[in-house]
Design an enzyme around this catalytic site. Structure first.
Site, PDB file in Angstrom:
ATOM      1  N   HIS A 326       0.822  -1.224   0.000  1.00  0.00           N
ATOM      2  CA  HIS A 326       0.000   0.000   0.000  1.00  0.00           C
ATOM      3  C   HIS A 326       0.854   1.270   0.000  1.00  0.00           C
ATOM      4  O   HIS A 326       0.329   2.362  -0.207  1.00  0.00           O
ATOM      5  CB  HIS A 326      -0.924   0.026   1.221  1.00  0.00           C
ATOM      6  CG  HIS A 326      -1.985  -1.036   1.213  1.00  0.00           C
ATOM      7  ND1 HIS A 326      -2.851  -1.205   0.155  1.00  0.00           N
ATOM      8  CD2 HIS A 326      -2.312  -1.991   2.122  1.00  0.00           C
ATOM      9  CE1 HIS A 326      -3.674  -2.221   0.423  1.00  0.00           C
ATOM     10  NE2 HIS A 326      -3.360  -2.713   1.600  1.00  0.00           N
ATOM     11  N   ASP A 362      -2.480 -10.641  -2.329  1.00  0.00           N
ATOM     12  CA  ASP A 362      -3.067 -10.101  -1.099  1.00  0.00           C
ATOM     13  C   ASP A 362      -4.531  -9.750  -1.394  1.00  0.00           C
ATOM     14  O   ASP A 362      -4.861  -9.343  -2.506  1.00  0.00           O
ATOM     15  CB  ASP A 362      -2.295  -8.848  -0.679  1.00  0.00           C
ATOM     16  CG  ASP A 362      -2.718  -8.309   0.675  1.00  0.00           C
ATOM     17  OD1 ASP A 362      -1.981  -8.515   1.650  1.00  0.00           O
ATOM     18  OD2 ASP A 362      -3.794  -7.662   0.750  1.00  0.00           O
ATOM     19  N   HIS A 364      -6.191  -7.307  -0.588  1.00  0.00           N
ATOM     20  CA  HIS A 364      -6.364  -5.883  -0.877  1.00  0.00           C
ATOM     21  C   HIS A 364      -5.556  -5.498  -2.117  1.00  0.00           C
ATOM     22  O   HIS A 364      -4.474  -6.043  -2.356  1.00  0.00           O
ATOM     23  CB  HIS A 364      -5.897  -5.035   0.310  1.00  0.00           C
ATOM     24  CG  HIS A 364      -6.604  -5.352   1.594  1.00  0.00           C
ATOM     25  ND1 HIS A 364      -6.059  -6.184   2.553  1.00  0.00           N
ATOM     26  CD2 HIS A 364      -7.812  -4.963   2.055  1.00  0.00           C
ATOM     27  CE1 HIS A 364      -6.911  -6.287   3.568  1.00  0.00           C
ATOM     28  NE2 HIS A 364      -7.979  -5.561   3.291  1.00  0.00           N
ATOM     29  N   ASP A 453      -4.159 -12.752   3.479  1.00  0.00           N
ATOM     30  CA  ASP A 453      -5.427 -12.317   4.067  1.00  0.00           C
ATOM     31  C   ASP A 453      -6.625 -12.664   3.191  1.00  0.00           C
ATOM     32  O   ASP A 453      -7.755 -12.318   3.531  1.00  0.00           O
ATOM     33  CB  ASP A 453      -5.409 -10.821   4.411  1.00  0.00           C
ATOM     34  CG  ASP A 453      -4.800  -9.960   3.327  1.00  0.00           C
ATOM     35  OD1 ASP A 453      -4.524 -10.483   2.230  1.00  0.00           O
ATOM     36  OD2 ASP A 453      -4.605  -8.757   3.574  1.00  0.00           O
TER      37      ASP A 453
HETATM   38 ZN   LIG Z   1      -4.106  -7.081   2.639  1.00  0.00          ZN
END
Ligand SMILES: [Zn+2]
Ligand SMILES: [Zn+2]
Length: 598
Positions: A326, A362, A364, A453
């Protein structure tokens, strides 16, 4: 281990919109606090913490940082001392991705209107009494926080209601054994003779020192025990450190970081070492050790990439934190400080790789990695993530985001439209999008931003990928770039899920076959719709996708026409000429899976 866990709470379709935690919920809470005229102050280790009900905002100007000497800085936010900040910590990483999302679905019988993270932490409270509100005391009263998944449970239950792990979890029990063997393990050096096909691991215990200062009763999901659990699992499997080469720790240099981040960003992370604690966003913390941990994580990733490109090792696993995907050109966010995968990609190119593939599984979207390389056609970024029309954190990563300028077509986003996505959807997307594009791109090294995740049981991701699924995806990626593969840990917050998943991944790196026992992947109808959407968009950049899209459309047309014939008496083939209609395709989906899937 995964089989011991409860089935995922998440259901297809995600959390009803009225039950989502939102930024607005945060602001409503702030409004309430402010309206009561009860500003909260707290003292942490003798340092006065600045009152900051505004931490839900991502504007760092709202807050002061807490310096070790008590002075105020300006780069990051202090706070997280009152109940409003609990709301915030969830809401910025929140929407459907917050821990609350799972809990709410589990509690589907409850009236879902008006849920906020207060419901998560203050469940069973009959009424709110703002006048006598003592949030820190109330949050721990009669509750325990699960070691395995961090979720709160009432004292009277012995097993976590989210992950079923025992109150006295032994998920970290093997770390002592690992520590003893790790202390004896030799680090590789320039003179070390490594056998062909070696696997290297990057790990250093100093990265365990990056942790949230304990001013809140509930643990932050991105916590040091994540690395301990994976290391213990690898040791228990007899593969680390005994079967792996150990990369010596090195802090990344400022010069290397400046190839990815702005000098302001690099300096802002560096300054955190002078503060007791600080926040870049309300969920992205730092303590005095964070800057060093972040530089070690990036340095280990860079050196692993160099070792792989040089051919000294075949592949590698970066057991590192804080995570990185991120972190963008100029901002830390989403628990990430420096972008480890981006640093590794550029280190690989410095070592001689011309083209780098980054696959990000991931749950996200790796907004930071995409931003860093969106105009760069020498680095292909492919991400699979929950998106839900931008309602899942961080909101970026729609299928139409394909890169800019020369980099058009070199960002490939596979955005799931709901939670609960499992092995079949991921593997189907690998077969029909990831691997064909990777083969056409022909990378010199493949880097995986490997958050776990999306794993079954994760409190934030609420998806259903199993350790076997991760092993299969790893095995599939070994066919790219002649096996030169670097796996970098990103997110993943259920300790049993991430440790069992990472262990299966490393076994594949060491040469084991994948433990995925199924044949062809049969995707969900939502998964198929996402893959078709991506193929429609990306086929203009990747000709290899044209026949794949045509084949899938033909199969769907076959299903469509069979459905039409049986249901409406229409002759087979009539509907081939009609544009596919999503709702109709969805109705036909079971027919496709049963009769047409390879
Ligand atoms: Zn994540
Ligand atoms: Zn749990």
């Amino acid at each position: 281990m995964a089989s011991d866990m409860r089935p995922p709470n998440s259901k297809k379709g995600g959390v009803p919109s009225h039950a989502r935690v939102s930024d607005q919920a945060c602001h409503d809470k702030f409004q309430s606090c402010d309206g009561d005229g009860k500003p909260s102050r707290a003292a942490v280790n003798g340092v006065s913490v600045k009152e900051n009900h505004g931490t839900c905002s991502s504007n760092p100007d709202h807050a002061g940082a807490v310096l070790v000497d008590g002075a105020k800085g300006s780069i990051a936010q202090s706070g997280h001392v009152d109940s409003a900040d609990y709301d915030c910590a969830g809401c910025l990483h929140g929407e459907n991705g917050s821990p609350m999302a799972c809990d709410l679905q589990q509690e589907s019988d409850r009236d879902q209107a008006g849920h906020t993270l207060d419901d998560l932490f203050f469940f069973d409270d009959e009424e709110e009494d703002d006048i006598d509100w003592e949030p820190s005391a109330r949050i721990v009263e009669n509750r325990w926080f699960c070691t395995n998944c961090t979720m709160p449970n009432m004292d009277e239950v012995t097993h976590c209601q989210n992950c079923n792990d025992h109150k006295g979890s032994e998920v970290l029990a093997g770390y002592d054994v690992f520590q003893a063997s790790f202390a004896q393990a030799a680090l590789i050096s320039a003179d070390t003779a490594l056998p062909p096909g070696s696997t290297a691991i990057g790990f250093d215990e100093q990265m365990l020192l990056h942790s949230e200062v304990e001013i809140k009763p509930n643990p932050h999901p991105e916590r040091p025990n994540r690395l301990r659990a994976i290391a213990a699992s690898l040791a228990a499997a007899g593969i680390f450190p005994s079967k792996c080469a150990l990369v010596p720790p090195r802090e990344i240099t400022k010069k290397e970081l400046l190839m990815v981040h702005t000098s302001d960003h690099v300096e802002s992370v560096e300054q955190t070492k002078n503060m007791l604690y600080s926040y870049f966003t309300s969920d992205t913390y730092a303590n005095k050790e964070s800057a060093r941990a972040a530089k070690l994580a990036a340095g280990l990733c860079a050196d692993l990439a160099s070792l792989i490109v040089s051919g000294r090792v075949n592949n590698g696993f970066a057991l590192v934190r804080p995570p990185g995907h991120h972190a963008g050109v100029k901002q830390a966010m989403g628990f990430c400080l420096h972008n480890n995968a981006a640093v590794a990609a550029l280190a690989a190119q410095k070592a001689g790789a011309k083209k780098v593939l980054i696959v990000d599984w991931d749950v996200h979207h790796g907004n930071g990695t995409q931003e860093i390389f969106e105009g760069n056609k020498s680095v292909l970024y492919i991400s699979l993530h929950r998106h839900e029309d931008g309602n899942f954190y961080p909101g970026t990563g729609a299928a139409h985001e394909v890169g800019v300028l020369d980099g058009q077509g070199f960002s490939v986003n596979i955005p799931w439209s709901c939670g609960g996505v499992g092995d079949d959807d991921y593997i189907f997307a690998f077969q029909h999008v990831v691997l064909p594009i990777a083969a056409e791109f022909a990378p010199d090294i493949t880097i995986v931003s490997a958050g776990f995740d999306a794993a079954r049981g994760d409190p934030l991701g609420c998806c259903d990928v199993t350790p076997a699924g991760y092993s299969q995806m790893t095995s599939m990626l070994t066919t790219c770039s002649e096996g030169r593969l670097l796996i970098i840990l990103e997110g993943g917050y259920n300790l049993r899920s991430i440790s069992s998943s990472a262990t299966e991944v490393v076994k594949v790196l060491l040469g084991d076959g994948p433990c995925y026992g199924k044949g062809a992947a049969a995707p969900s109808k939502e998964g198929m719709q996402t893959v078709l959407q991506v193929l429609e968009i990306q086929q203009q950049y990747w000709p290899v996708l044209v026949p794949i899209l045509a084949s899938l459309q033909a199969q769907q047309g076959l299903a469509l026409s069979k459905y039409a014939k049986s249901a409406h008496g229409i002759e087979t083939g009539v509907l081939f000429k009609q544009p596919l209609r999503k709702t109709f395709v969805a109705e036909c989906w079971e027919t496709f899976v049963l009769e047409c899937a390879p």
